[in-house]
Design a protein around this motif. Structure first.
Motif, PDB file in Angstrom:
ATOM      1  N   GLU A 102      -1.952   0.486  -3.421  1.00 10.69           N
ATOM      2  CA  GLU A 102      -2.633   0.070  -3.084  1.00 10.69           C
ATOM      3  C   GLU A 102      -4.286   0.361  -2.202  1.00 10.69           C
ATOM      4  O   GLU A 102      -5.210  -0.004  -1.325  1.00 10.69           O
ATOM      5  CB  GLU A 102      -3.008  -1.729  -2.805  1.00 10.69           C
ATOM      6  N   VAL A 103      -3.811   2.074  -1.696  1.00 13.44           N
ATOM      7  CA  VAL A 103      -4.306   2.554  -0.792  1.00 13.44           C
ATOM      8  C   VAL A 103      -5.077   4.055  -1.717  1.00 13.44           C
ATOM      9  O   VAL A 103      -5.124   4.150  -1.866  1.00 13.44           O
ATOM     10  CB  VAL A 103      -3.645   3.363   0.693  1.00 13.44           C
ATOM     11  N   ARG A 124     -10.507  -2.854   1.697  1.00 12.13           N
ATOM     12  CA  ARG A 124      -9.852  -2.447   2.173  1.00 12.13           C
ATOM     13  C   ARG A 124      -9.550  -1.483   3.005  1.00 12.13           C
ATOM     14  O   ARG A 124     -10.523  -0.610   3.116  1.00 12.13           O
ATOM     15  CB  ARG A 124      -8.801  -1.878   0.639  1.00 12.13           C
ATOM     16  N   SER A 156      -2.306  -3.991   6.596  1.00 10.61           N
ATOM     17  CA  SER A 156      -3.565  -4.863   7.220  1.00 10.61           C
ATOM     18  C   SER A 156      -2.874  -6.882   5.908  1.00 10.61           C
ATOM     19  O   SER A 156      -3.824  -6.868   5.467  1.00 10.61           O
ATOM     20  CB  SER A 156      -4.493  -4.788   6.194  1.00 10.61           C
ATOM     21  N   ARG A 199      -1.568  -6.712   2.348  1.00 13.75           N
ATOM     22  CA  ARG A 199      -1.340  -5.485   1.978  1.00 13.75           C
ATOM     23  C   ARG A 199      -0.759  -4.845   3.210  1.00 13.75           C
ATOM     24  O   ARG A 199      -1.147  -5.088   4.320  1.00 13.75           O
ATOM     25  CB  ARG A 199      -1.919  -4.790   1.552  1.00 13.75           C
ATOM     26  N   LEU A 241       1.401  -1.283  -0.221  1.00 14.16           N
ATOM     27  CA  LEU A 241      -0.084  -0.083   0.415  1.00 14.16           C
ATOM     28  C   LEU A 241       0.647   1.423  -0.525  1.00 14.16           C
ATOM     29  O   LEU A 241       1.661   1.226   0.787  1.00 14.16           O
ATOM     30  CB  LEU A 241      -0.487   0.392   1.367  1.00 14.16           C
ATOM     31  N   ASP A 268      -5.177  -9.305   3.665  1.00 11.02           N
ATOM     32  CA  ASP A 268      -5.519  -9.438   2.640  1.00 11.02           C
ATOM     33  C   ASP A 268      -4.265  -8.902   2.066  1.00 11.02           C
ATOM     34  O   ASP A 268      -3.911  -8.987   0.573  1.00 11.02           O
ATOM     35  CB  ASP A 268      -5.982  -8.014   2.137  1.00 11.02           C
ATOM     36  N   LEU A 283     -13.219  -4.168   6.724  1.00 11.17           N
ATOM     37  CA  LEU A 283     -12.544  -5.152   5.631  1.00 11.17           C
ATOM     38  C   LEU A 283     -13.592  -5.206   5.009  1.00 11.17           C
ATOM     39  O   LEU A 283     -14.201  -5.317   3.660  1.00 11.17           O
ATOM     40  CB  LEU A 283     -12.090  -5.978   5.982  1.00 11.17           C
TER      41      LEU A 283
END
Length: 352
Positions: free
Chosen positions: A23-24, A315, A56, A62, A3, A60, A310
């Protein structure tokens, strides 16, 4: 999967636009403060330093590619940082509160996966914290209680009010620490950085900002030398928020401040200060009351809270930042968001 979240988050543009960063998803845009004109720091010299990550991985896979804020160990189960790091608009940032991992002894961010880390189980915001940069983020301090005690690091030594006459002096020596940007929007190194700074009076600091009347005696300001190479002053920047500034008291590093805010351009040579900090000594009684178990947490985190979050969001969405913009007395800054130009007051944006 990483992320990509490297945020200091001090001043944010209030626009309902979701921007994907790696990814965030960030739902606001900061105009704020890593260390500018710094040098590599050894974690052995500063064992109380803590890096805060969005993490996380167990859910997941990430995690943030870099620390979003810094902090310090108060003891083996409590971390002190800036309240705005875990705030979102008028409330707390649920993603940050639920998925922050506190990492001790992290000199190189690339070694995050192998570093010691603990999740947060409770958050204590100062009751008078106001997430408003226009009012200069009063009482910008929060304490995180960890799920388990850390094995590494050591508790920070805090400067006391009785020592203020010694460290509020041009003769005193200070070191700011962080994993933030080396210039505004420029992430230069994964290695922990330090910068030598000097104290600036609150009178000078307040006169530096249009809203300087809101600066209080519970805040302390610093600046740094100007580099001939890049024309910037040494100081903190994006990603340094919540991190410490230490007073070198004859070889003993004592924390005097928590990085809070600064001029919109990190290390701005035209600014009299490179950052303002929450003065730790003024919160000694409140800090001790939290450590002694005399305070009720603002938020308690459970495993079910993380699972529910989540399930609802898919996410982690980090929204940390502040709710208003302010202007330096003499300067404007234009902020561009998805091709839309917003005339934003040049923000006290050094959340470092």
């Amino acid at each position: 999967m990483n992320l990509s979240v490297k945020s200091a988050l001090i001043a944010s543009v209030l626009l309902p636009i979701a921007l994907e960063v790696g990814e965030v998803y960030a739902e606001n845009v900061e105009v704020a403060p890593m260390i500018v004109n710094g040098t590599n720091a050894s974690i052995l010299d500063f064992p109380s330093f803590v890096s805060l990550y969005i993490d996380s991985r167990e859910y997941d896979g990430r995690y943030s590619s870099g620390a979003y804020c810094g902090g310090t160990l108060l003891n083996d189960t409590h971390v002190m940082t800036a309240a705005h790091c875990l705030s979102s608009f008028s409330t707390y940032d649920e993603g940050a509160v639920l998925f922050t991992s506190a990492v001790v002894g992290l000199e190189n961010e690339n070694r995050f996966l192998n570093a010691e880390k603990q999740r947060v189980e409770a958050v204590f915001f100062h009751p008078n914290f106001e997430n408003n940069i226009s009012r200069l983020l009063p009482n910008d301090i929060v304490i995180l209680r960890l799920e388990q005690a850390v094995n590494g690091g050591s508790a920070v030594t805090r400067a006391t009010s009785s020592e203020a006459g010694q460290y509020r002096s041009l003769l005193a020596s200070f070191v700011a620490l962080g994993h933030g940007d080396v210039q505004t929007g420029v992430s230069g190194t994964a290695i922990l950085q330090r910068a030598d700074l000097f104290w600036v009076s609150n009178f000078t600091c307040a006169n530096n900002f249009n809203n300087g009347r809101f600066l209080t005696d519970n805040q302390i300001c610093f600046s740094g030398a100007t580099s001939l190479l890049n024309g910037l002053k040494a100081g903190t920047c994006q990603g340094d928020s919540g991190g410490p500034i230490y007073w070198n008291d004859n070889g003993t590093f004592k924390q005097v401040g928590i990085t809070s805010f600064g001029p919109a351009e990190c290390g701005d040579a035209g600014s009299d200060v490179t950052a303002a900090y929450t003065e730790v000594a003024d919160y000694a009684s409140w800090i001790d009351s939290v450590l002694d178990g005399q305070r009720v947490p603002t938020v308690i985190v459970t495993e079910q809270d993380r699972l529910d979050y989540l399930a609802a969001n898919g996410r982690v969405i980090y929204q940390g930042g502040t709710i208003s913009l302010m202007r330096r007395r003499w300067r404007w800054q234009c902020v561009f968001v998805n091709n839309t130009q917003a005339n934003a007051d040049s923000a006290a944006s050094q959340a470092s």
